[in-house]
Design a protein around this motif. Sequence first.
Motif, PDB file in Angstrom:
ATOM      1  N   PRO B 280       0.846  -1.219   0.000  1.00 54.14           N
ATOM      2  CA  PRO B 280       0.000   0.000   0.000  1.00 54.14           C
ATOM      3  C   PRO B 280       0.874   1.259   0.000  1.00 54.14           C
ATOM      4  N   ARG B 281       0.345   2.323  -0.576  1.00 57.94           N
ATOM      5  CA  ARG B 281       1.085   3.591  -0.739  1.00 57.94           C
ATOM      6  C   ARG B 281       1.526   4.091   0.627  1.00 57.94           C
ATOM      7  N   GLY B 282       2.819   4.344   0.794  1.00 57.74           N
ATOM      8  CA  GLY B 282       3.329   4.906   2.047  1.00 57.74           C
ATOM      9  C   GLY B 282       3.731   3.840   3.049  1.00 57.74           C
ATOM     10  N   GLN B 283       3.459   2.550   2.767  1.00 52.60           N
ATOM     11  CA  GLN B 283       3.765   1.494   3.751  1.00 52.60           C
ATOM     12  C   GLN B 283       5.162   0.907   3.537  1.00 52.60           C
ATOM     13  N   LEU B 284       5.891   1.344   2.512  1.00 53.33           N
ATOM     14  CA  LEU B 284       7.220   0.794   2.238  1.00 53.33           C
ATOM     15  C   LEU B 284       8.139   1.079   3.428  1.00 53.33           C
ATOM     16  N   GLN B 285       8.900   0.068   3.879  1.00 51.06           N
ATOM     17  CA  GLN B 285       9.768   0.310   5.055  1.00 51.06           C
ATOM     18  C   GLN B 285      11.204   0.582   4.584  1.00 51.06           C
ATOM     19  N   GLY B 286      11.607   1.834   4.677  1.00 49.77           N
ATOM     20  CA  GLY B 286      13.015   2.157   4.369  1.00 49.77           C
ATOM     21  C   GLY B 286      13.897   1.630   5.489  1.00 49.77           C
ATOM     22  N   LEU B 287      15.195   1.486   5.199  1.00 49.76           N
ATOM     23  CA  LEU B 287      16.129   0.990   6.219  1.00 49.76           C
ATOM     24  C   LEU B 287      16.847   2.197   6.809  1.00 49.76           C
ATOM     25  N   PRO B 288      16.508   2.583   8.066  1.00 52.75           N
ATOM     26  CA  PRO B 288      17.144   3.791   8.616  1.00 52.75           C
ATOM     27  C   PRO B 288      18.656   3.588   8.765  1.00 52.75           C
ATOM     28  N   GLY B 289      19.359   4.664   8.985  1.00 46.19           N
ATOM     29  CA  GLY B 289      20.810   4.575   9.216  1.00 46.19           C
ATOM     30  C   GLY B 289      21.578   4.558   7.903  1.00 46.19           C
ATOM     31  N   VAL B 290      22.904   4.422   8.038  1.00 45.90           N
ATOM     32  CA  VAL B 290      23.760   4.539   6.852  1.00 45.90           C
ATOM     33  C   VAL B 290      24.708   3.327   6.821  1.00 45.90           C
ATOM     34  N   VAL B 291      25.204   2.988   5.602  1.00 44.10           N
ATOM     35  CA  VAL B 291      26.168   1.873   5.495  1.00 44.10           C
ATOM     36  C   VAL B 291      27.391   2.218   6.365  1.00 44.10           C
ATOM     37  N   PRO B 292      27.960   1.259   7.138  1.00 45.54           N
ATOM     38  CA  PRO B 292      29.061   1.602   8.069  1.00 45.54           C
ATOM     39  C   PRO B 292      30.293   2.112   7.331  1.00 45.54           C
ATOM     40  N   ASP B 293      31.079   2.948   8.062  1.00 48.84           N
ATOM     41  CA  ASP B 293      32.339   3.480   7.514  1.00 48.84           C
ATOM     42  C   ASP B 293      33.360   2.339   7.585  1.00 48.84           C
ATOM     43  N   LEU B 294      33.812   1.869   6.400  1.00 47.00           N
ATOM     44  CA  LEU B 294      34.670   0.670   6.355  1.00 47.00           C
ATOM     45  C   LEU B 294      36.081   0.945   6.852  1.00 47.00           C
ATOM     46  N   ILE B 295      36.390   2.242   7.101  1.00 47.49           N
ATOM     47  CA  ILE B 295      37.739   2.541   7.629  1.00 47.49           C
ATOM     48  C   ILE B 295      37.733   2.319   9.137  1.00 47.49           C
ATOM     49  N   ARG B 296      36.616   2.607   9.776  1.00 49.03           N
ATOM     50  CA  ARG B 296      36.484   2.314  11.226  1.00 49.03           C
ATOM     51  C   ARG B 296      35.218   1.489  11.397  1.00 49.03           C
ATOM     52  N   PRO B 297      35.278   0.202  10.899  1.00 49.66           N
ATOM     53  CA  PRO B 297      34.040  -0.607  10.935  1.00 49.66           C
ATOM     54  C   PRO B 297      33.624  -0.906  12.377  1.00 49.66           C
ATOM     55  N   PRO B 298      32.304  -1.023  12.632  1.00 51.09           N
ATOM     56  CA  PRO B 298      31.849  -1.371  14.012  1.00 51.09           C
ATOM     57  C   PRO B 298      32.325  -2.791  14.358  1.00 51.09           C
ATOM     58  N   PRO B 299      32.669  -3.056  15.636  1.00 52.74           N
ATOM     59  CA  PRO B 299      33.087  -4.431  16.021  1.00 52.74           C
ATOM     60  C   PRO B 299      31.907  -5.384  15.840  1.00 52.74           C
ATOM     61  N   GLY B 300      32.189  -6.672  15.801  1.00 53.07           N
ATOM     62  CA  GLY B 300      31.122  -7.671  15.718  1.00 53.07           C
ATOM     63  C   GLY B 300      30.386  -7.576  14.402  1.00 53.07           C
ATOM     64  N   CYS B 301      29.059  -7.857  14.450  1.00 56.20           N
ATOM     65  CA  CYS B 301      28.275  -7.866  13.194  1.00 56.20           C
ATOM     66  C   CYS B 301      28.107  -6.441  12.684  1.00 56.20           C
ATOM     67  N   ARG B 302      28.460  -6.242  11.384  1.00 53.35           N
ATOM     68  CA  ARG B 302      28.479  -4.859  10.857  1.00 53.35           C
ATOM     69  C   ARG B 302      27.083  -4.312  10.641  1.00 53.35           C
ATOM     70  N   PHE B 303      26.061  -5.201  10.711  1.00 50.92           N
ATOM     71  CA  PHE B 303      24.686  -4.717  10.522  1.00 50.92           C
ATOM     72  C   PHE B 303      24.073  -4.314  11.853  1.00 50.92           C
ATOM     73  N   ALA B 304      24.773  -4.688  12.977  1.00 49.10           N
ATOM     74  CA  ALA B 304      24.195  -4.464  14.316  1.00 49.10           C
ATOM     75  C   ALA B 304      23.675  -3.027  14.492  1.00 49.10           C
ATOM     76  N   PRO B 305      24.473  -1.997  14.147  1.00 48.38           N
ATOM     77  CA  PRO B 305      23.980  -0.621  14.393  1.00 48.38           C
ATOM     78  C   PRO B 305      22.607  -0.345  13.772  1.00 48.38           C
ATOM     79  N   ARG B 306      22.226  -1.079  12.702  1.00 47.52           N
ATOM     80  CA  ARG B 306      20.936  -0.763  12.047  1.00 47.52           C
ATOM     81  C   ARG B 306      19.915  -1.863  12.302  1.00 47.52           C
ATOM     82  N   CYS B 307      20.304  -2.850  13.175  1.00 46.97           N
ATOM     83  CA  CYS B 307      19.445  -4.034  13.308  1.00 46.97           C
ATOM     84  C   CYS B 307      18.599  -3.923  14.574  1.00 46.97           C
ATOM     85  N   ASP B 308      17.268  -4.112  14.450  1.00 45.98           N
ATOM     86  CA  ASP B 308      16.390  -3.988  15.631  1.00 45.98           C
ATOM     87  C   ASP B 308      16.455  -5.246  16.503  1.00 45.98           C
ATOM     88  N   ARG B 309      17.121  -6.313  16.023  1.00 45.03           N
ATOM     89  CA  ARG B 309      17.234  -7.527  16.845  1.00 45.03           C
ATOM     90  C   ARG B 309      18.618  -7.611  17.511  1.00 45.03           C
TER      91      ARG B 309
END
Lengths: 299, 344, 273, 335
Positions: B280-309
Amino acid sequence: MSKLADPIAATAAGPVRREKLARALFRFRQSRLSLLGAAIVALVLFFALLGSVLAPYPDDVRGSVSTAARFLAPSAAHPFGTNEVGQDVLSLTMAGTTVSVLAGFGVVIIGSLLGTLVGAVAGFAGGLVDEALMRFTDLVLTIPSLILAMAIAAALGPGFENMVLAISLSWWPGYARLVRGEVLAAREEVYVTAARAIGASPARVLFRHILPNCLSPIIVKMSLDMGFAILTVAGLGFIGIGVRPPTPEWGTLLSTARSYMPDYWWTAMAPGMAMFLAVFGFNLLGDGLRDVLDPRGRR
Amino acid sequence: MSEALLEIRDLHLTMSSFDGLAHVLNGVDLTVRRGEVWGVVGESGCGKSLTGLSISRLVPTPPARYPQGSIRFEGEDLMRLAPHRMQALRGKRIGMIFQDPTTNLNPTVRIGEQLVDVALAAASHDPSLLDDATPQQFGRRRQARDLAARLLERVGIPDAQARLASYPHEFSGGMRQRVLIAMALIGRPDLLIADEPTTALDVSVQAQILKLIQSMVADHDIGVILITHNLGVVAETCTHVAVMYAGNVVETGPVAAVIERPAHPYTRALMAAIPMRDTPRGQLQGLPGVVPDLIRPPPGCRFAPRCDRATAECRARFPGTGPVAPGHAVACYHPVRQPKIADG
Amino acid sequence: MVEPILEIQGVRKTYPARRSLFGRSAAVDALKGVSLAVTPGESFGLVGESGSGKTTLTRSILRLEAPTAGRILFKGEDMARLGPKALRTLRARIQIVFQDPYASLNPRMTVEEIVSEPMLVHRDILRLDRAGRRDRAAELLALVGLSTQHLARNPHEFSGGQRQRIGIARALAAGPELLLLDEPTSALDVSVQAQVLNLLIDLQDRLGLTYLFISHDLAVVRYLCDRVALIHSGVLVEEGPTREIFDAPQSDYARMLLGAAPKVRVPPATPSG
Amino acid sequence: MLQFILRRILLLIPVIFGLTIIMFVIARLLPGDPVGLAAGANATQAERQALATEFGLDRPIWAQYGTYVAGLARGDLGRSLLTRRPVAQDIATYLPATLELVLAALALAVILGVPLGLLTALWRNRWPDYLSQVVAIGAISMPRFFLGLLLQLVFAMWLMWLPLGGRLPIIVFPPHKVTGFLTIDALLSGNGTIFVTALRHLAMPTIALSLSPLATIMRMMRASAIEVMGQDYVTTARALGLPRRKIVTKVIARNAFSATLTVIGLYFGWLLGGTVLVETVFDWPGLGLYATKAIVSQDMMPVIGVALVSGLIFVVANLLIDTAYGLINPKVRYA
């Protein structure tokens, strides 16, 4: 090759302009060649300003002669020896910097202004105006620039101003073609179409969007041309049109030195090497500027 | 289960740039067997193209470095191979197709000549390649020309023999991509790597090219790696899929399994961001946040900062790859185990 | 029937044969008589592949190109008959967002200069002084999900998605009624595209904007648009409400296009695992 | 292809016409004193007046231009005060010497410049490349006439290996004139010794004239080769197993050279200008020396004639280069 990660999100605050300048300066410092170029150019400009004052024998520069000191070989007193009228060659060469650099600036500034005007109008107006201006520019380019400069100098007669004008009149087409190409390329850019779609006036589009993005290649060409302009000025001096003695000028110095080869060969060394060094410096500086300024070069 | 054609194990790649050292590949694992068409899917900057280029060792190693990991091709580790032996594999055992047909053909050389050059290069390692084209006494170049003409016909270019003399700019985008496919397959490779082969083409042309790749695979029983950012292309062309995010393979498995029961949070977010038939119009779920900076990648799983689980465990250590179903594995501590998602 | 905000009546465009030094290139009929109408507040989708003429149509609507024949009416006024001054004020009411986020922003200008340029160009209408323009620019950035801290930055310091937001902020600066969206999300990744599409929908609901959405991506058009028109080599092939076009396409071209678009679902005849 | 050449030849006519206008403007209209220059410094007022009426300088501009062009049509480029001979005749005698020198310099510059550019591109960012860059910029910065003097000083005066200047020793009879190029005419008449002497005379001026274009062509070739190496089709060639040798020759060199070729055309004009100084240093009896001598003694007409002829040579040379470019780069032919 795939694009790496999108550019990192807007970096930390901090004054933005200083950071951009730092990055440009860093890249300029990186290439030692351009630093060497900048140093030589600084030296040349220094002598251009104070050459005749700093010369070890200022009265020689003003034309005083002493037959006793004719053709002294290079020595501590006269590092580059003396010429046929006993004047210290080094002093004359140092003083000669002023004429050459001044003439070089004159040619580059007149040539770039004239050429940029023609190129911008041709590139921006397009159509018949472009066709007419560019046909004329190509026409002037067909005649080898040194010969054209000679013809104009011959018509105008000798003298510093005539020489500078003669060379400038044969120099502007280079800029016209460069600027026209840059303007044509810039006109196709999306952000220019965007400006026109917003309703910006043609003048605003030209001066606020197109020309600022054409500035870098012009500046690079101007610094490279400084060297070649000095060469042309010296060339005209060498074949006898240009500055009238006693004003010291590298080309005329070299020309007179030629007739006393090979016995008094040292009289030719100073002006020749000064020419080489000045042009070398401007060329290195120009190359360095191109890496820093020209976005296309960097993209 | 035929013996693996290609096995990438724990591949790491760092790229030095003006801003510092980017950890572009962070332990990529991928296994491809003959007859399998693997869709390597991910957004820009996830390292999918670099993975493809690394297999043929086309990534220049002054800026790039491979600190660890191996790429075994029929058991032989390509990372340890001498340059001339690696070159012998290119075109002969591993074929490649790239994205933009307008820039991948030499503009100043006729099509026929370019095809012949590739065929001759391949034949120098395996002379028999040219024999079944025309009898030997006509000379190798003539044999190569006939093989080239046959390949052009096979990829659907009308009156191929005449078109050998044409230059690249005389072909449309779609036609040029067909020529590139012919070039990639003329040496009869066992593995075909296609990096976004249809992204630069119109939808109608894209469909034809994808069908062509599928039929070429069926003919020669080869393994294929299809790199793309378009999940639709993967769904309709591939047998298996590997989802990549910021330098890691986060989920692999048969296409049907991954599409119907996506287990990794990123795969699910990716699918939720695609406008489907009934979104339905307007129900599309965008993925908040930005792709991690690969020069100072986050420790552990790189998707963690954007992951609700994400939990503390995710942020501490990178999760190993574990199975969620036969052949369907995911690199996540809290994979989603749910019934089928509604039809796409 | 509500009076349409934009009406295109029988527009044709033929590019003359170019006599170049090396040979003649044939004349090109980019548009062969296209007619359509967009009602206020609507999202109208224009779908076509490369060479279909959709870019020529966009440039004609913006008066960056003059059609060879036919008329384009904005709120009933024929744009061709407007004098330069009237045309300029009209430009404030129609704005465009471009496809390529990296090329549509002047690399030498800061975000503040980019976003406030329309306000500067149309200061006779908006009558905002420098400070007023700056505040409105900050307000617009917030509206599109960016912060005032970004005002002093240059385009090269932003990601594709953020640049597209700046492009949208610029398009809104002059307070337009009609927004031309020329493939605004096709250069973006799927996850970023979703955010920008939702932003566009949100802005339309809050500001009552009318969208002419140009694209080759059917899924995106279906998600965003109320009505759709299919254009193929300069001819309008089919037009109607989005649901009807997608569920019951009439023309062969529409059927082919809908069939060719790859869909994220398990196809019936899945190649064996 | 033929149609393309014919069209370009037709384009020559407006160019020639344009050249005459420019030359007319310089000769007649510039604020200098054309009559004074034409009559010579010490001419009396009567002589100057006679010359003024003879050249019709008192008649309206377009009439003057009419006579000027009519004269050109008859090949009359005016008379040289210095040599008393018609300018056209002088130019005919001195032209071959200049062409021989320019073509030799261009050949040397291209034959050495192109491969060197390619090599430095292939080995870029390693010390030989950095060194070659500095040497190249040095070569570009070296004034041609100063280099000529140095060569003369070392090789002619001190080491006596090569002759000081001129085209042939005075005592040697030039070979039967076919092309006017001494080296080629010597070969045609099978006279080996004259060929060698002519070559030894040609050596130093050619080196002095070609050092700067050689370095520039090298840098140009290097820049375009580096740009080509970044193109996708090179990656495709490598990915499909083409041997490095074939990639360098058929992919990189060919595309880079076709980009450099257009610049070589422009460079031909630069060389024509450059000969003026080199001929002066080596007393090389070409157009340059002729123009220099004329200009120093305020003799206007020869300088104008030389400029006109140089312009024509440049246009013809560029036509040839563009045709060659069309052959190498097919895209241009089917534009």
